[in-house]
Design a protein around this motif. Structure first.
Motif, PDB file in Angstrom:
ATOM      1  N   GLY A   1      -1.700   2.130  -3.950  1.00  0.00           N
ATOM      2  CA  GLY A   1      -0.894   2.796  -2.933  1.00  0.00           C
ATOM      3  C   GLY A   1      -1.567   4.023  -2.349  1.00  0.00           C
ATOM      4  O   GLY A   1      -2.659   4.428  -2.763  1.00  0.00           O
ATOM      5  N   CYS A   2      -0.899   4.624  -1.375  1.00  0.00           N
ATOM      6  CA  CYS A   2      -1.428   5.843  -0.739  1.00  0.00           C
ATOM      7  C   CYS A   2      -1.503   6.998  -1.731  1.00  0.00           C
ATOM      8  O   CYS A   2      -2.389   7.852  -1.631  1.00  0.00           O
ATOM      9  CB  CYS A   2      -0.534   6.238   0.439  1.00  0.00           C
ATOM     10  SG  CYS A   2      -0.639   5.125   1.846  1.00  0.00           S
ATOM     11  N   GLU A   3      -0.557   7.031  -2.668  1.00  0.00           N
ATOM     12  CA  GLU A   3      -0.562   8.083  -3.677  1.00  0.00           C
ATOM     13  C   GLU A   3      -1.397   7.663  -4.875  1.00  0.00           C
ATOM     14  O   GLU A   3      -1.313   6.520  -5.328  1.00  0.00           O
ATOM     15  CB  GLU A   3       0.873   8.383  -4.152  1.00  0.00           C
ATOM     16  CG  GLU A   3       1.828   8.826  -3.059  1.00  0.00           C
ATOM     17  CD  GLU A   3       2.518   7.672  -2.339  1.00  0.00           C
ATOM     18  OE1 GLU A   3       3.340   7.940  -1.449  1.00  0.00           O
ATOM     19  OE2 GLU A   3       2.207   6.508  -2.669  1.00  0.00           O
ATOM     20  N   SER A   4      -2.195   8.575  -5.395  1.00  0.00           N
ATOM     21  CA  SER A   4      -2.981   8.273  -6.595  1.00  0.00           C
ATOM     22  C   SER A   4      -2.053   8.076  -7.786  1.00  0.00           C
ATOM     23  O   SER A   4      -1.036   8.753  -7.922  1.00  0.00           O
ATOM     24  CB  SER A   4      -3.967   9.408  -6.885  1.00  0.00           C
ATOM     25  OG  SER A   4      -5.003   9.424  -5.931  1.00  0.00           O
ATOM     26  N   ILE A   5      -2.430   7.136  -8.661  1.00  0.00           N
ATOM     27  CA  ILE A   5      -1.636   6.807  -9.847  1.00  0.00           C
ATOM     28  C   ILE A   5      -2.578   6.712 -11.045  1.00  0.00           C
ATOM     29  O   ILE A   5      -3.672   6.143 -10.949  1.00  0.00           O
ATOM     30  CB  ILE A   5      -0.882   5.471  -9.652  1.00  0.00           C
ATOM     31  CG1 ILE A   5       0.307   5.674  -8.712  1.00  0.00           C
ATOM     32  CG2 ILE A   5      -0.426   4.880 -10.973  1.00  0.00           C
ATOM     33  CD1 ILE A   5       1.091   4.403  -8.426  1.00  0.00           C
ATOM     34  N   ILE A   6      -2.140   7.240 -12.168  1.00  0.00           N
ATOM     35  CA  ILE A   6      -2.936   7.177 -13.394  1.00  0.00           C
ATOM     36  C   ILE A   6      -2.079   6.606 -14.513  1.00  0.00           C
ATOM     37  O   ILE A   6      -0.858   6.834 -14.552  1.00  0.00           O
ATOM     38  CB  ILE A   6      -3.475   8.579 -13.778  1.00  0.00           C
ATOM     39  CG1 ILE A   6      -4.513   8.469 -14.898  1.00  0.00           C
ATOM     40  CG2 ILE A   6      -2.347   9.527 -14.141  1.00  0.00           C
ATOM     41  CD1 ILE A   6      -5.277   9.759 -15.151  1.00  0.00           C
TER      42      ILE A   6
ATOM     43  N   GLY B   1       0.733  -1.251   0.000  1.00  0.00           N
ATOM     44  CA  GLY B   1       0.000   0.000   0.000  1.00  0.00           C
ATOM     45  C   GLY B   1       0.762   1.300   0.000  1.00  0.00           C
ATOM     46  O   GLY B   1       0.155   2.358   0.144  1.00  0.00           O
ATOM     47  N   HIS B   2       2.092   1.261  -0.184  1.00  0.00           N
ATOM     48  CA  HIS B   2       2.846   2.511  -0.117  1.00  0.00           C
ATOM     49  C   HIS B   2       3.756   2.728  -1.325  1.00  0.00           C
ATOM     50  O   HIS B   2       4.645   3.583  -1.284  1.00  0.00           O
ATOM     51  CB  HIS B   2       3.665   2.561   1.173  1.00  0.00           C
ATOM     52  CG  HIS B   2       2.834   2.735   2.400  1.00  0.00           C
ATOM     53  ND1 HIS B   2       2.104   1.698   2.948  1.00  0.00           N
ATOM     54  CD2 HIS B   2       2.577   3.821   3.167  1.00  0.00           C
ATOM     55  CE1 HIS B   2       1.453   2.148   4.014  1.00  0.00           C
ATOM     56  NE2 HIS B   2       1.715   3.424   4.165  1.00  0.00           N
TER      57      HIS B   2
END
Length: 542
Positions: free
Chosen positions: A488-493, A362-363
């Motif tokens: 993860g904690c950060e959004s990814i596209i 998740g990180h």
């Protein structure tokens, strides 16, 4: 005794007792400044002395030595915590009298805390400086079952399972220690024989197991309600190991059209080299599944649910009953769901696979994969794994353990954000289609409602425009990272036509349903309104 070195005096204090004074309580050195029975008094009351050796050796250093000690401890000490506690004691008490008993007390108290008694078989792991850490390796009866009996919710299991209940490393630390070793030693040959024959619980070689990884595996078993779990170096390796270990040469498998591309490549390119054939069906085409089972001796049905990238869902309970009636195993890749949203084993599947790189850790900072299921099946895969390799590094295992403690919190937030965003995007005039199992418009929404408690943190959608227009939309976003991952904690596209399928022509991509305007958006734990505002301004730019 004081020794001067240069302009900076360094004082060494030590207390010794003759070996003849070190036998029994009568030989204890008087300590009027410490209460009898404390850890501090015990420091100078040794009961086991080797003839000719000092019973105690106490040092005190000036504060400027603390940094040097801490650095050396990190490099050389098995028990960093004790060194740091002692260092803190030295530096925080500059006004101590010449007798360094406070520092000694801190060392003794710290040592007493760490080196707690062990009530089962132990393996002593020697440190580089002669210190030792005792590692209790309990028998392999299911710690997951014990944890499940006392902890009822996924949230509690994610935090405590595999660690607080039956952790195989004896220490008072809250967090599970990292055991960085490539091999494990035995006190004598008889102990090795006992280990081989199952009477002594320990480990043997780093490729076969590790205490830190074992704690992680117990945690996942508790979450998935599995008898056993195997953690490996990546999700892709987990897929390869499972397929290779469980499908015989000349066998047959059934899989689905929508899936991770590298999995498809392995099935199409590598399995035929072993004489293994594959029938590929639409995730919802149960008639084709029945036909494949009737016409072939199918060893395994392997699918993602939800799938990548269109988040299609398979009725796990139905396909499990159908496949089991023909003697076919069922493995579900639940990476997009996570064990918080879906428990494939309780629905009838034989195994569940995860790329732990995603929601589990998740990180966005570690690679890993795992397989959970019955002890019988996981043991077969473990035997293959022990030969081939693909070992999860213990430091990576520690990072995944740490990440899993917030799994339920992260997934709940991501579920909430993704559902609201999917609803918003479906109404936006510049979005032509949204793929999300939480929407009534999704073809398997009814299945998702039955077998999932949440619909996940990933939303796929198509932008009104061509390849370049979609690229402009992606580049206009300010919060998400452009990257090939999710969970993860950060959004990814990512734009699959560029990220995963760029080596194929537009027409070749279309055969897999990958349009030039397709977007896969993994929502992190950022604020919903911030993410929404960012998407709105990016859509306004096209």
């Amino acid at each position: 005794m004081a020794v001067s070195s240069g302009c900076c005096p360094t004082k060494f204090f030590f207390v010794t007792a003759a070996a003849s004074d070190c036998r029994g309580d009568s030989g204890a050195i008087p300590r009027p400044d410490f209460p009898s029975g404390t850890a501090s008094s015990r420091l100078l009351s040794p009961r086991r002395c080797t003839s000719g050796l000092s019973s105690a050796f106490i040092l005190r250093f000036p504060p400027n030595f603390v940094r040097q000690l801490s650095t050396k401890a990190r490099r050389n000490c098995s028990n960093i915590g004790v060194a740091q506690i002692v260092a803190a004691s030295w530096s925080n008490n500059p006004g101590l009298p010449e007798t360094p008993l406070s520092a000694a007390a801190a060392a003794a108290d710290a040592a007493a805390t760490v080196a707690s008694p062990v009530e089962a078989d132990v393996a002593t792991l020697a440190g580089g400086n002669g210190t030792s850490v005792q590692s209790q390796i309990p028998a392999a009866d299911s710690k997951a079952a014990i944890a499940a009996a006392s902890l009822s919710s996924d949230g509690s299991l994610a935090v405590h399972a595999g660690e607080r209940v039956g952790r195989g490393i004896t220490t008072d630390a809250i967090t599970t220690p990292v055991v960085n070793t490539s091999a494990y030693w035995f006190k004598n040959s008889n102990e090795l024989v006992d280990f081989k024959e199952g009477r002594h619980a320990s480990f043997e070689y780093g490729r076969y197991g590790n205490p830190t990884t074992k704690a992680l595996e117990e945690k996942m078993s508790a979450l998935e309600k599995a008898e056993s779990t195997l953690f490996v170096s990546s999700g892709m390796y987990a897929s390869v190991a499972m397929l290779t270990a469980l499908v015989p040469a000349g066998g047959h498998i059934v899989t689905t059209t929508d899936c991770y591309r590298k999995t498809r490549i392995f099935i199409q390119n590598e399995l035929p080299k072993m004489g293994i054939l594959a029938t590929v069906i639409d995730p919802a085409d149960m008639d084709s599944l029945k036909s494949a089972l009737d016409q072939n001796n199918v060893s395994l049905f392997f699918t993602e649910s939800p799938t990548n990238p269109f988040l299609r869902c398979v009725d796990i309970e139905f396909v499990s009953k159908l496949c089991h009636s023909k003697g076919t195993l069922v493995c579900i890749d639940g990476t997009f769901a996570s064990p918080v949203n879906q428990k494939a084993l309780t629905l009838g599947a034989d195994m569940v696979l995860h790329s732990a790189t995603k929601f589990i850790a998740g990180h966005n900072d570690v690679l890993g994969g795992c397989l959970s299921g019955s002890e019988e099946l996981i043991s077969k895969i473990r035997q293959y794994h022990n030969v081939i390799g693909g070992v999860l590094n213990p430091n990576a295992a520690y990072m995944i353990v740490r990440g899993m403690k917030t799994l339920h919190l992260r997934v709940q937030q991501q579920n909430h954000t993704a559902l609201r965003m999917a609803q918003f995007l479906e109404e936006h005039p510049k979005i032509t289609r949204v793929y999300y199992p939480g929407l009534p418009s999704h073809p398997e929404h009814h299945i998702a409602k039955q077998q999932m408690t949440g619909f996940g943190g990933v939303v796929s959608f198509e932008v009104a425009g061509d390849l370049q227009t979609t690229m402009k939309f992606v580049d206009s976003l300010k919060i998400p990272y452009i990257a090939p991952s999710f969970g993860g904690c950060e959004s990814i596209i990512d734009q699959p036509a560029i990220m995963s399928y760029w080596d194929l022509s537009s027409s070749e991509r279309a055969t897999y349903g990958i349009k030039d305007n397709l977007i896969r958006f993994s929502f992190g734990v950022e604020d919903f309104e911030d993410l929404k505002a960012d998407i709105v301004q990016a859509l306004e730019s096209i």
